[in-house]
Motif scaffolding. Structure first.
Motif, PDB file in Angstrom:
ATOM      1  N   GLU A  38       0.823  -1.212   0.000  1.00 15.59           N
ATOM      2  CA  GLU A  38       0.000   0.000   0.000  1.00 15.59           C
ATOM      3  C   GLU A  38       0.858   1.265   0.000  1.00 15.59           C
ATOM      4  OE1 GLU A  38      -3.459  -0.144  -0.219  1.00 15.59           O
ATOM      5  OE2 GLU A  38      -3.017  -2.272  -0.537  1.00 15.59           O
ATOM      6  N   PHE A  39       2.164   1.113   0.101  1.00 12.05           N
ATOM      7  CA  PHE A  39       3.117   2.234   0.113  1.00 12.05           C
ATOM      8  C   PHE A  39       2.747   3.272   1.175  1.00 12.05           C
ATOM      9  CE2 PHE A  39       3.254   0.623  -4.344  1.00 12.05           C
ATOM     10  CZ  PHE A  39       4.521   0.067  -4.278  1.00 12.05           C
ATOM     11  N   ASP A  40       2.420   2.768   2.358  1.00  9.13           N
ATOM     12  CA  ASP A  40       2.061   3.671   3.448  1.00  9.13           C
ATOM     13  C   ASP A  40       3.129   3.748   4.535  1.00  9.13           C
ATOM     14  OD1 ASP A  40       1.742   1.093   4.326  1.00  9.13           O
ATOM     15  OD2 ASP A  40      -0.371   1.284   4.868  1.00  9.13           O
ATOM     16  N   GLY A  41       4.318   3.211   4.236  1.00  9.45           N
ATOM     17  CA  GLY A  41       5.423   3.284   5.183  1.00  9.45           C
ATOM     18  C   GLY A  41       6.371   4.418   4.843  1.00  9.45           C
ATOM     19  N   ASP A  45       9.672  -1.080   0.874  1.00 14.54           N
ATOM     20  CA  ASP A  45       9.780  -2.353   1.578  1.00 14.54           C
ATOM     21  C   ASP A  45      10.899  -3.197   0.976  1.00 14.54           C
ATOM     22  OD1 ASP A  45       9.051  -5.277   2.235  1.00 14.54           O
ATOM     23  OD2 ASP A  45       7.607  -4.151   3.440  1.00 14.54           O
ATOM     24  N   SER A  46      11.590  -3.926   1.836  1.00 17.08           N
ATOM     25  CA  SER A  46      12.739  -4.724   1.401  1.00 17.08           C
ATOM     26  C   SER A  46      12.353  -5.890   0.507  1.00 17.08           C
ATOM     27  CB  SER A  46      13.504  -5.246   2.623  1.00 17.08           C
ATOM     28  OG  SER A  46      12.657  -6.063   3.419  1.00 17.08           O
ATOM     29  N   LYS A  47      11.060  -6.220   0.408  1.00 18.72           N
ATOM     30  CA  LYS A  47      10.655  -7.323  -0.464  1.00 18.72           C
ATOM     31  C   LYS A  47      10.781  -6.968  -1.942  1.00 18.72           C
ATOM     32  CE  LYS A  47       5.763  -6.028   0.052  1.00 18.72           C
ATOM     33  NZ  LYS A  47       4.501  -6.410   0.718  1.00 18.72           N
ATOM     34  N   TRP A  48      10.902  -5.666  -2.258  1.00 14.98           N
ATOM     35  CA  TRP A  48      11.048  -5.252  -3.649  1.00 14.98           C
ATOM     36  C   TRP A  48      12.487  -5.441  -4.121  1.00 14.98           C
ATOM     37  CZ3 TRP A  48       7.131  -4.612  -6.743  1.00 14.98           C
ATOM     38  CH2 TRP A  48       5.876  -4.300  -6.199  1.00 14.98           C
ATOM     39  N   VAL A  49      12.626  -5.934  -5.348  1.00 16.57           N
ATOM     40  CA  VAL A  49      13.938  -6.110  -5.973  1.00 16.57           C
ATOM     41  C   VAL A  49      14.104  -5.038  -7.037  1.00 16.57           C
ATOM     42  CG1 VAL A  49      15.437  -7.678  -7.253  1.00 16.57           C
ATOM     43  CG2 VAL A  49      13.792  -8.606  -5.596  1.00 16.57           C
ATOM     44  N   ARG A  50      15.215  -4.325  -6.996  1.00 13.98           N
ATOM     45  CA  ARG A  50      15.518  -3.346  -8.038  1.00 13.98           C
ATOM     46  C   ARG A  50      16.327  -4.029  -9.132  1.00 13.98           C
ATOM     47  NH1 ARG A  50      16.948   2.737  -6.335  1.00 13.98           N
ATOM     48  NH2 ARG A  50      17.855   2.494  -8.410  1.00 13.98           N
ATOM     49  N   ASP A  65      11.037   7.663  -3.960  1.00 12.71           N
ATOM     50  CA  ASP A  65      10.714   7.824  -2.542  1.00 12.71           C
ATOM     51  C   ASP A  65       9.332   7.255  -2.263  1.00 12.71           C
ATOM     52  OD1 ASP A  65       8.522  10.053  -2.143  1.00 12.71           O
ATOM     53  OD2 ASP A  65       9.885  10.895  -3.634  1.00 12.71           O
ATOM     54  N   VAL A  66       9.075   6.999  -1.005  1.00 12.58           N
ATOM     55  CA  VAL A  66       7.760   6.548  -0.551  1.00 12.58           C
ATOM     56  C   VAL A  66       7.241   7.564   0.458  1.00 12.58           C
ATOM     57  CG1 VAL A  66       6.466   4.743   0.650  1.00 12.58           C
ATOM     58  CG2 VAL A  66       8.311   4.115  -0.924  1.00 12.58           C
ATOM     59  N   GLY A  67       6.132   8.210   0.117  1.00  8.86           N
ATOM     60  CA  GLY A  67       5.463   9.106   1.042  1.00  8.86           C
ATOM     61  C   GLY A  67       5.988  10.516   1.121  1.00  8.86           C
ATOM     62  N   ARG A  68       7.138  10.796   0.516  1.00  8.32           N
ATOM     63  CA  ARG A  68       7.698  12.146   0.616  1.00  8.32           C
ATOM     64  C   ARG A  68       7.119  13.072  -0.455  1.00  8.32           C
ATOM     65  NH1 ARG A  68      12.738  11.002   0.174  1.00  8.32           N
ATOM     66  NH2 ARG A  68      13.158  11.784  -1.935  1.00  8.32           N
ATOM     67  N   THR A  69       7.144  12.653  -1.717  1.00 11.29           N
ATOM     68  CA  THR A  69       6.593  13.473  -2.798  1.00 11.29           C
ATOM     69  C   THR A  69       5.076  13.491  -2.758  1.00 11.29           C
ATOM     70  OG1 THR A  69       8.515  12.971  -4.182  1.00 11.29           O
ATOM     71  CG2 THR A  69       6.555  13.835  -5.293  1.00 11.29           C
ATOM     72  N   VAL A  70       4.466  12.319  -2.591  1.00  8.62           N
ATOM     73  CA  VAL A  70       3.018  12.172  -2.470  1.00  8.62           C
ATOM     74  C   VAL A  70       2.743  11.286  -1.266  1.00  8.62           C
ATOM     75  CG1 VAL A  70       0.899  11.337  -3.553  1.00  8.62           C
ATOM     76  CG2 VAL A  70       2.657  12.420  -4.953  1.00  8.62           C
ATOM     77  N   GLN A  71       1.996  11.778  -0.309  1.00 10.04           N
ATOM     78  CA  GLN A  71       1.717  11.013   0.895  1.00 10.04           C
ATOM     79  C   GLN A  71       1.016   9.704   0.555  1.00 10.04           C
ATOM     80  OE1 GLN A  71      -0.600  13.108   3.820  1.00 10.04           O
ATOM     81  NE2 GLN A  71      -0.374  11.523   5.379  1.00 10.04           N
ATOM     82  N   VAL A 254      14.497  15.844 -18.163  1.00 11.58           N
ATOM     83  CA  VAL A 254      13.334  14.965 -18.253  1.00 11.58           C
ATOM     84  C   VAL A 254      12.237  15.521 -17.346  1.00 11.58           C
ATOM     85  CG1 VAL A 254      14.568  12.846 -18.857  1.00 11.58           C
ATOM     86  CG2 VAL A 254      14.331  13.483 -16.465  1.00 11.58           C
ATOM     87  N   ASP A 255      10.995  15.227 -17.680  1.00 13.43           N
ATOM     88  CA  ASP A 255       9.873  15.723 -16.877  1.00 13.43           C
ATOM     89  C   ASP A 255       8.753  14.685 -16.887  1.00 13.43           C
ATOM     90  OD1 ASP A 255       8.154  17.223 -15.387  1.00 13.43           O
ATOM     91  OD2 ASP A 255       7.697  18.685 -16.949  1.00 13.43           O
ATOM     92  N   MET A 256       9.029  13.552 -16.229  1.00 11.59           N
ATOM     93  CA  MET A 256       8.058  12.470 -16.092  1.00 11.59           C
ATOM     94  C   MET A 256       8.047  12.024 -14.638  1.00 11.59           C
ATOM     95  SD  MET A 256       7.730   8.974 -15.601  1.00 11.59           S
ATOM     96  CE  MET A 256       6.842   7.539 -16.155  1.00 11.59           C
ATOM     97  N   VAL A 257       6.867  11.996 -14.054  1.00 11.01           N
ATOM     98  CA  VAL A 257       6.690  11.589 -12.667  1.00 11.01           C
ATOM     99  C   VAL A 257       5.644  10.484 -12.622  1.00 11.01           C
ATOM    100  CG1 VAL A 257       6.035  12.320 -10.345  1.00 11.01           C
ATOM    101  CG2 VAL A 257       7.216  13.929 -11.870  1.00 11.01           C
ATOM    102  N   MET A 258       5.945   9.407 -11.919  1.00 15.30           N
ATOM    103  CA  MET A 258       4.987   8.312 -11.753  1.00 15.30           C
ATOM    104  C   MET A 258       4.688   8.127 -10.271  1.00 15.30           C
ATOM    105  SD  MET A 258       5.328   4.330 -12.902  1.00 15.30           S
ATOM    106  CE  MET A 258       4.282   3.046 -12.233  1.00 15.30           C
ATOM    107  N   ASP A 259       3.402   8.218  -9.921  1.00 14.52           N
ATOM    108  CA  ASP A 259       2.938   7.951  -8.572  1.00 14.52           C
ATOM    109  C   ASP A 259       2.223   6.605  -8.557  1.00 14.52           C
ATOM    110  OD1 ASP A 259       3.713  10.623  -7.750  1.00 14.52           O
ATOM    111  OD2 ASP A 259       1.880  11.340  -8.733  1.00 14.52           O
ATOM    112  N   VAL A 260       2.500   5.796  -7.537  1.00 20.95           N
ATOM    113  CA  VAL A 260       1.835   4.499  -7.386  1.00 20.95           C
ATOM    114  C   VAL A 260       1.147   4.482  -6.033  1.00 20.95           C
ATOM    115  CG1 VAL A 260       2.090   2.002  -7.476  1.00 20.95           C
ATOM    116  CG2 VAL A 260       3.688   3.446  -8.754  1.00 20.95           C
ATOM    117  N   ASP A 261      -0.178   4.494  -6.045  1.00 21.86           N
ATOM    118  CA  ASP A 261      -0.957   4.510  -4.807  1.00 21.86           C
ATOM    119  C   ASP A 261      -0.857   3.167  -4.092  1.00 21.86           C
ATOM    120  OD1 ASP A 261      -2.717   5.185  -2.805  1.00 21.86           O
ATOM    121  OD2 ASP A 261      -4.510   5.053  -4.040  1.00 21.86           O
TER     122      ASP A 261
END
Length: 301
Positions: A38-41, A45-50, A65-71, A254-261
């Motif tokens: 839910e990206f509320d931390g 989360d460490s379960k994600w692999v880059r 980032d998580v929660g800093r740009t968009v809560q 570049v000017d592309m931003v992706m938010d994932v709720d």
């Protein structure tokens, strides 16, 4: 032993197990809900692999980032990059064994407005067959994946959903209109079928945006989130994935931003016998004439 690649009219990558050094994917009988986020931390989360860190590639994320740009949301801002043919871009994934139903609520925009700038500024869901290659032993014509993304494609200022299938690094895509703003995207794998769906109304019906058929013998896939964009200042040059994959053009604007709720994983509703003979002869969802209403009924809301 490296996976075997079969080249020909039907080209499929055989990967019978995760590459050396990779964590074993969830049990094929697990519900997959443990992969949801839910990206509320306060951080990822460490379960994600880059993808870049796991396989030794350079970091092509300008910002994450998580929660800093968009809560309450994951925020990704890529450098000039792309997922097409052998060319790679940012990818956050989790390893899945077997069929899956993955959904995400995403928004692709500019830092100044609701529509991403430039062209080929897209983000969303991807399911990739692992090939075991790292930066050190990379070779061409080994990419096999499918995705559904939202953002801007060929024409600046025109929001689109892109679906793309890639077989041994040959990519085929579709671009179709969509309203700007938040979009729910969905990928469902049921044996040899993979469906790409989308909806802009969270209470509305899903729309089938693409359907793929591939007799993929590997039960393993890397499933997660991608984001990429092109810079208007990038000079046209012949494509050379061996070079572009190993470099990052940080000076290009570049000017592309992706938010994932959120992103949510589960097993699909249909349970299909996995024997290849059944898959090619009697898979109920592999009929090319199957109506969209029948697909949606089988996959569920």
């Amino acid at each position: 032993m490296k996976p075997v690649v079969l080249l020909g009219f039907s080209a499929f990558l055989i990967a019978s197990a995760p590459a050396s050094g990779q964590v074993t994917p969830p049990d094929p009988n697990s519900a997959l809900i443990e992969l949801s986020d839910e990206f509320d931390g306060p951080s990822l989360d460490s379960k994600w692999v880059r993808f870049d860190k796991e396989f030794g590639w350079p970091d092509k994320l300008k910002s994450i980032d998580v929660g800093r740009t968009v809560q309450g949301a994951l925020n990704l801002q890529p450098y000039d990059s792309a997922w097409v043919r052998d060319v790679q871009a940012p990818f956050l994934f989790q390893r899945i064994h077997g069929d899956f139903d993955v959904r995400a609520r995403v928004r692709v925009r500019s830092g100044k407005g609701p529509i991403a700038a430039g062209t080929w500024s897209l983000g969303g869901l991807m399911a990739r067959v692992p090939n075991g290659l790292t930066e050190k032993d990379w070779e061409p014509r080994r990419e096999n994946w499918h995705f559904i993304t939202t953002g801007v494609g060929l024409e600046p200022g025109e929001p689109r959903i892109e679906t793309k299938g890639t077989y041994n690094s040959y990519s085929s895509l579709k671009l179709r209109p969509v309203e700007p703003g938040w979009v729910e995207l969905r990928l469902v794998r049921v044996g040899m079928t993979l469906f790409a769906l989308a909806r802009t109304d969270p209470n509305g019906s899903w729309e089938v945006r693409d359907r793929f058929y591939r007799m993929e013998p590997s039960p393993f896939m890397q499933v997660g989130l991608i984001a990429y964009t092109t810079s208007p200042d990038a000079k046209p040059v012949p494509e050379n994935a061996a070079v572009s994959n190993r470099s990052v053009e940080r000076s290009l604007p570049v000017d592309m931003v992706m938010d994932v709720d959120w992103i949510r994983f589960s097993r699909p509703a249909p349970k299909i016998e996995k024997a290849w003979q059944m898959q090619v002869q009697a898979h109920p969802l592999a009929d090319p004439n199957l109506a969209e209403a029948e697909i949606l009924k089988a996959l569920g809301a």
